[in-house]
Write a protein that holds these residues in place. Structure first.
Motif, mmCIF file in Angstrom:
data_model
loop_
_atom_site.group_PDB
_atom_site.id
_atom_site.type_symbol
_atom_site.label_atom_id
_atom_site.label_comp_id
_atom_site.label_asym_id
_atom_site.label_seq_id
_atom_site.Cartn_x
_atom_site.Cartn_y
_atom_site.Cartn_z
ATOM 1 N N UNK A 105 0.730 -1.292 -0.014
ATOM 2 C CA UNK A 105 0.057 0.109 0.102
ATOM 3 C C UNK A 105 0.972 1.490 0.056
ATOM 4 N N UNK A 106 0.292 2.340 -0.252
ATOM 5 C CA UNK A 106 0.956 3.853 -0.197
ATOM 6 C C UNK A 106 1.410 3.881 1.183
ATOM 7 N N UNK A 107 2.521 4.496 1.271
ATOM 8 C CA UNK A 107 3.092 4.730 2.698
ATOM 9 C C UNK A 107 3.707 3.638 3.217
ATOM 10 N N UNK A 108 4.272 2.756 2.176
ATOM 11 C CA UNK A 108 5.280 1.509 2.712
ATOM 12 C C UNK A 108 6.358 1.349 1.571
ATOM 13 N N UNK A 109 7.271 0.484 1.786
ATOM 14 C CA UNK A 109 8.105 0.226 0.923
ATOM 15 C C UNK A 109 8.706 -1.305 1.078
ATOM 16 N N UNK A 110 9.066 -1.814 0.028
ATOM 17 C CA UNK A 110 9.842 -2.899 0.154
ATOM 18 C C UNK A 110 11.348 -2.915 0.647
ATOM 19 N N UNK A 111 11.683 -3.994 1.241
ATOM 20 C CA UNK A 111 13.097 -4.086 1.922
ATOM 21 C C UNK A 111 13.641 -5.550 1.369
ATOM 22 N N UNK A 112 14.953 -5.547 1.317
ATOM 23 C CA UNK A 112 15.575 -6.834 0.944
ATOM 24 C C UNK A 112 16.257 -7.207 2.191
ATOM 25 N N UNK A 113 15.864 -8.283 3.009
ATOM 26 C CA UNK A 113 16.503 -8.865 3.955
ATOM 27 C C UNK A 113 17.168 -10.078 3.628
ATOM 28 N N UNK A 114 16.697 -10.820 2.947
ATOM 29 C CA UNK A 114 17.506 -12.038 2.273
ATOM 30 C C UNK A 114 17.417 -12.014 0.798
ATOM 31 N N UNK A 115 16.263 -11.682 0.256
ATOM 32 C CA UNK A 115 16.025 -11.761 -1.309
ATOM 33 C C UNK A 115 15.132 -10.295 -1.533
ATOM 34 N N UNK A 116 15.277 -9.843 -2.744
ATOM 35 C CA UNK A 116 14.475 -8.664 -3.060
ATOM 36 C C UNK A 116 12.846 -8.819 -2.844
#
Length: 173
Positions: A105-116
């Motif tokens: 959703x808006x107001x969030x973003x992806x992180x890469x902890x172990x894979x994209x």
């Protein structure tokens, strides 16, 4: 030290301390750091952990099972506003992070902890209550999974690793 120097020195110390704390707090207003990947704990100074059993957040999925490669809708609902979060899917068998998020959703973003894209966090500190995501299961079998979320109500109050019901894998050989 003479009295004429104490006041300016106190102001300098206060200003440096304030700037350090503000910059430290601002670092988390744009999402969790990679240091939170493993334990899902916010790295805030003097933050108060509350029991994950006494929270106001619930998970909803319209699926109790999935097949490898499936997309699973996940909704996080809250009865109170919160500012930050960290969301992951983990294998029940060994607690490893699994799959990727393909819709956030808006107001969030992806992180890469172990894979994209295997983790989602907030990208701003606007107040949140209901968030919808789509998680994609890996194409190879990984077993049953649970979703976990850590929620930050304010800089000092948070709940870590609130868990969903098990979403069972089907179609395993």
């Amino acid at each position: 030290m003479e009295d004429g120097r104490r006041a300016p020195m106190a102001i300098v110390v206060w200003a440096c301390t304030t700037l350090c704390l503000v910059s430290y707090a601002a670092a988390f207003s744009h999402g969790a750091s990679l240091s939170a990947c493993a334990d899902m704990m916010p790295k805030h100074l003097r933050a108060q952990l509350h029991s994950p059993n006494n929270n106001y957040v619930t998970f909803h999925t319209n699926m109790s099972f999935y097949f490898p490669g499936d997309k699973v809708p996940v909704t996080v609902r809250s009865t109170r506003d919160f500012m930050g979060f960290l969301l992951q899917a983990r294998k029940v068998s060994n607690d490893e992070i699994a799959g990727t998020f393909v819709f956030i959703p808006p107001g969030s973003k992806l992180l890469t902890c172990f894979e994209d894209g295997d983790t989602v966090t907030h990208s701003d500190k606007s107040l949140k209550r209901n968030l919808s995501f789509v998680w994609k299961a890996p194409d190879q079998p990984i077993g049953d999974i649970k979703f976990f979320i850590s929620v930050v109500q304010s800089y000092f109050i948070y709940w870590a690793k609130i868990e969903s019901a098990i979403v069972a894998q089907r179609g395993q050989n």
